[in-house]
Write an enzyme that holds these catalytic residues in place. Structure first.
Site, short mmCIF file in Angstrom:
data_model
loop_
_atom_site.label_atom_id
_atom_site.label_comp_id
_atom_site.label_asym_id
_atom_site.label_seq_id
_atom_site.Cartn_x
_atom_site.Cartn_y
_atom_site.Cartn_z
N ARG A 167 44.48 15.32 30.52
CA ARG A 167 44.23 15.74 31.89
C ARG A 167 44.37 17.25 31.98
NH1 ARG A 167 41.83 11.98 32.38
NH2 ARG A 167 41.85 10.30 33.89
N GLU A 196 37.81 20.38 38.19
CA GLU A 196 36.59 19.85 37.60
C GLU A 196 35.58 19.50 38.69
OE1 GLU A 196 37.78 16.56 35.14
OE2 GLU A 196 38.67 17.87 33.63
N HIS A 215 34.75 16.97 30.07
CA HIS A 215 35.46 15.71 30.34
C HIS A 215 34.59 14.53 29.89
CE1 HIS A 215 38.78 13.86 33.05
NE2 HIS A 215 38.50 13.06 32.03
#
Length: 258
Positions: A167, A196, A215
């Site tokens: 994360r 993000e 990601h």
């Protein structure tokens, strides 16, 4: 119920769900393999300067001798932060590359880590000073958010590498950018960011010694399919009253409905 397509739930208001008796499920087994492979991919890209070589060949620049910053993973020491499903797989992959594997997870018995063939890292500061590579496999929570801060980075070995496929909120990005710019850290491999999608003002985007992906560690064809099927299975299991407690984050909801 709420079925999370993935394992991260830091963006979900779990207390609100619990207050209403709503279980939150995740897909704990579905993406472990692909995320672990992605972590190794980032390590290899950093170690072997893949991005540099690819650009050089495309421009017909035949680099010989090799880039001096390349190095073998074999023989290096890696610190795996978190020994869950993903961290455990990463540790095994690193060992297959003949790396010396330290594992830091205060919630796992030391004998379990030893029994798996790895070295428990009881002293975090000592482990950071020893590791050539630190790879993060922790959930984001009040206790872990920003855990990789200036102090953490300063404790890392000179010339070490940081990998994060967990994360983005685990890492204070300005501090990481500073450590990379000063040369204290050799490089970083990042799949996740504090904000993000990443924004133009993120200092990490301009650094040549950072390998980045959007990601996407879990986003293989097989991984996406496994996560979708896992979500569907959780939803069907709720209606059949057969929900597996292992996939439920707020398990107190299940006890309350028992």
């Amino acid at each position: 119920m709420v079925a999370r397509h993935g394992v991260g739930y830091d963006a979900v208001d779990v207390p609100a769900l619990t207050e209403r008796g709503i279980p939150l499920t995740v897909t704990p087994d579905a993406n472990a393999a692909c995320v672990a492979e992605h972590a190794l991919m980032l390590m290899l890209n950093v170690a072997r300067q893949t991005r540099y070589y690819d650009a050089a060949v495309r421009e017909l620049r035949w680099s010989n001798p090799p880039v001096p910053d390349t190095f073998d993973l074999g023989g290096k020491t890696v610190l795996v932060m978190g020994f869950g499903r993903i961290g455990g797989r990463v540790a095994r992959l690193c060992k297959a590359f003949d790396m010396r594997v330290l594992v830091r997870d205060p919630f796992i018995p030391q004998n379990t880590i030893k029994g798996a063939g790895f070295i428990p890292a009881k002293d975090l500061q000592a482990a950071l000073a020893e590791a050539d590579v630190v790879t993060l496999h922790l959930p984001s929570s009040e206790k872990t958010r920003g855990i990789v801060n200036g102090e953490f980075l300063a404790s890392m070995k000179q010339g070490a590498v940081l990998i994060n496929t967990a994360r983005g909120t685990l890492v204070e990005e300005k501090a990481l950018a500073g450590a990379l710019t000063s040369g204290h850290l050799k490089a970083a491999g990042l799949d996740v960011f504090w904000e993000e999608p990443a924004t133009a003002d993120n200092p990490l985007l301009k650094l040549p010694n950072v390998v980045m992906t959007p990601h996407s560690a879990a986003a293989t064809e097989q991984g996406l399919r496994r996560m979708a099927l896992s979500c569907a299975d959780s939803i069907l299991s709720v209606f059949a009253n057969k929900l597996d407690p292992d996939v439920v984050i707020n398990q107190e909801v299940l006890r309350g409905n028992a």
